[in-house]
Design a protein around this motif. Structure first.
Motif, PDB file in Angstrom:
ATOM      1  N   LEU A 176      59.212  22.284  69.101  1.00 56.46           N
ATOM      2  CA  LEU A 176      60.643  22.374  68.779  1.00 56.46           C
ATOM      3  C   LEU A 176      61.559  21.847  69.886  1.00 56.46           C
ATOM      4  CD1 LEU A 176      60.707  25.856  67.050  1.00 56.46           C
ATOM      5  CD2 LEU A 176      61.104  23.632  65.975  1.00 56.46           C
ATOM      6  N   ALA A 177      61.058  21.685  71.095  1.00 57.19           N
ATOM      7  CA  ALA A 177      61.887  21.212  72.195  1.00 57.19           C
ATOM      8  C   ALA A 177      62.502  19.874  71.827  1.00 57.19           C
ATOM      9  CB  ALA A 177      61.055  21.073  73.463  1.00 57.19           C
ATOM     10  N   ASP A 178      63.775  19.720  72.119  1.00 61.11           N
ATOM     11  CA  ASP A 178      64.512  18.474  71.846  1.00 61.11           C
ATOM     12  C   ASP A 178      64.736  18.198  70.370  1.00 61.11           C
ATOM     13  OD1 ASP A 178      64.678  18.015  74.579  1.00 61.11           O
ATOM     14  OD2 ASP A 178      62.828  16.840  74.606  1.00 61.11           O
ATOM     15  N   MET A 179      64.388  19.134  69.497  1.00 63.28           N
ATOM     16  CA  MET A 179      64.676  18.957  68.073  1.00 63.28           C
ATOM     17  C   MET A 179      66.128  19.365  67.846  1.00 63.28           C
ATOM     18  SD  MET A 179      61.998  17.898  66.341  1.00 63.28           S
ATOM     19  CE  MET A 179      61.826  18.512  64.688  1.00 63.28           C
ATOM     20  N   PRO A 180      66.824  18.648  66.960  1.00 66.32           N
ATOM     21  CA  PRO A 180      68.202  19.045  66.674  1.00 66.32           C
ATOM     22  C   PRO A 180      68.237  20.438  66.043  1.00 66.32           C
ATOM     23  CG  PRO A 180      67.501  17.229  65.257  1.00 66.32           C
ATOM     24  CD  PRO A 180      66.383  17.506  66.200  1.00 66.32           C
ATOM     25  N   VAL A 181      69.231  21.191  66.388  1.00 61.65           N
ATOM     26  CA  VAL A 181      69.403  22.530  65.833  1.00 61.65           C
ATOM     27  C   VAL A 181      69.869  22.384  64.390  1.00 61.65           C
ATOM     28  CG1 VAL A 181      70.656  24.710  66.023  1.00 61.65           C
ATOM     29  CG2 VAL A 181      69.971  23.484  68.083  1.00 61.65           C
TER      30      VAL A 181
END
Length: 88
Positions: A79-84
């Motif tokens: 999930l790191a760097d995935m858009p919220v």
């Protein structure tokens, strides 16, 4: 049902996951970890290389157990760097 193509973010997430798994494998052989996780060495090789960026949930769970890496840690890596995303 047709599966949607992966986004660039999902592909990048799969690469991060592969790096994390390869790092967690450390000195253990690819075959040893694949056997412990109940997957083929080729599948693990593809995941680690980022060529299988969205492995099945069960596969990730089994790799988490085989490598003694908390599932939450692997999820955070993916999930790191995935858009919220906002709930609708």
């Amino acid at each position: 049902m047709v599966r949607q193509p992966l986004t660039a973010e999902q592909i990048a997430a799969g690469r991060r996951l592969g790096v994390a798994l390869r790092s967690a494998r450390a000195g253990r052989s690819l075959g040893e970890v694949a056997l412990a996780a109940g997957i083929s060495p080729e599948t693990l090789r593809k995941i680690e290389a980022g060529r299988l960026p969205a492995p099945a949930f069960g596969t990730v769970v089994c790799l988490s157990q085989a490598l003694d890496v908390p599932l939450a840690e692997l999820a955070d890596t993916w999930l790191a760097d995935m858009p919220v995303r906002q709930a609708s």
